[in-house]
Design a protein around this motif. Sequence first.
Motif, PDB file in Angstrom:
ATOM      1  N   LEU A 431       0.795  -1.161   0.043  1.00 55.89           N
ATOM      2  CA  LEU A 431      -0.033   0.056   0.081  1.00 55.89           C
ATOM      3  C   LEU A 431       0.861   1.321   0.056  1.00 55.89           C
ATOM      4  O   LEU A 431       0.740   2.229  -0.548  1.00 55.89           O
ATOM      5  N   HIS A 434       1.565   2.972  -3.242  1.00 56.05           N
ATOM      6  CA  HIS A 434       0.724   3.669  -4.005  1.00 56.05           C
ATOM      7  C   HIS A 434       0.726   5.187  -3.942  1.00 56.05           C
ATOM      8  O   HIS A 434       0.876   5.748  -2.807  1.00 56.05           O
ATOM      9  N   LEU A 471      -7.782   1.760  -4.064  1.00 49.69           N
ATOM     10  CA  LEU A 471      -6.669   1.006  -3.111  1.00 49.69           C
ATOM     11  C   LEU A 471      -6.867  -0.430  -2.935  1.00 49.69           C
ATOM     12  O   LEU A 471      -5.997  -1.228  -2.983  1.00 49.69           O
TER      13      LEU A 471
END
Length: 512
Positions: A431, A434, A471
């Motif tokens: 994550l 991103h 996400l």
Amino acid sequence: MPTSDDRQPPPRFNAARHCLAENARLRGDKTALIIVGEGGAVSRLTYAEAERAVRGIAAGLLDLGLKPGDRVMIRMGNEPDYVLVYFGALAAGLVALPSSPQLTASEAAFLMENAGVAAVVTGDGLAESDAGAPAGCIRLDSRKIAQMKAGEPLADYADTAADDPATLVYTSGTTSRPKGVLHAHRAVWGRRPMHAHWLGLNESDVMLHAGTMNWTYTLGVGITDPWACGATTVLYNGPRDRGVWPRLIAEQGATIFAAVPSVYRQILKYADLGEHDLSRLRHGVTAGEALSSDLLEAWTRATGKPLYEALGMSEISTYVSSGPTIPVRPGSPGRPQPGRRVAILPVEGPFEPLPAGETGLLAIHRTDPGLMLGYWQRPDEEAAVMRGPWFAGGDLASFDADGYLWFHGRNDDLMNAMGYRVSPVEVEGVLAGHPDVAEVGVAELAVRADLRVIAAFVVLRSGVEPDEEALTAWCGERLAAYKAPRAIRFLDALPRTANGKVQRKRLAEAAG
């Protein structure tokens, strides 16, 4: 029950021979494996057929120039060849590396490189772009495996020592990359306390397992244990249907059903138990997640069948359980299986076991034949879990006066997702890549009293609007499905210690 005289395996011991040779000789015509597929299609293998195929694959692998100890990675779906290749590698003295077909190409590439695989076996359902192998690695597909099965079989199983490596399974550690758990052939012998004291397993049983072959819970409880006892295994390879299990229990005459607690919960919610004849089912068994008292009560009330829980981990499999010889105590996974040396150790200080009622690290003695050889190329992590003569994997627990174990969480931040141990560091690393994410913390989140999921707690970059769907998609492309967050919460800031370390245990509280 193993006695003090037979607790350890013979010095020369091959796990595949242990599970197949005598069965092929004594009960060759008996069904060893049933796989139910789409539309109710059924494929069967007898013990004689399975043993012949395993020795054919073993000979074929050695004919390729593979040497004892070489790693063979299996990247296949829930198909008969998965288990045949697995035991074929063991029969040849090679090391089997079972893996999940859910792994992305990059995740699989890491395992191949880290393990130094010599061969990778792929199934028909794996896309060519996802099936890559490192330079110098032999790639085998289902057509080549079919040729091996039909070829000249290995004259005899490899003359392996009980301590020779047999299986390498990867599990999440405290770093951002999975770590390999290396097991010896003796690990199969070490499973024997489960047979009487958790599974209640014998050669007349039909074991239906709800998992897939790549999972150690399925490879162990669903296949290895029944084959070690001369029983029959049933697996399902059809469309995902939450209500299919009672029908399969009835149709296949299953006497034991194995699944994670969430599957039992789905059965109660989506299936009409009254439509199916469950009279041959003696009991269910469950592991991989904690079994809540409410679910235990609901299952036994609806079916009239016992449900036996076990606690274990990749490094040792299950070693605490309830079962036919250990009465169920709701809220506890049970007592140490007879023949096991299990203790509660102080979190800090001496390696002396604590008395009943005190909380500490759950530990098992290093002489247990089911205990791993060690972590693959991770001596630092291996040293961290060995405390004198004990292995302590990080679970906090206590024993009551009757010897029942009570679980108090983990001494680190590892999460449990559908029975898989997942490192928050690995998910956070994905994550953090991103472009909208400034900071991220990952932890378990309770969505119901008896259900916890992996959740990501995200601080966005300035000026960016929350987009949970984007996400989620990002994670889905880079993580196996069982590792991907099931919930995303947006925060203004992550809770941290005075030294700046993210307090994962406070993330859910910070999200309100």
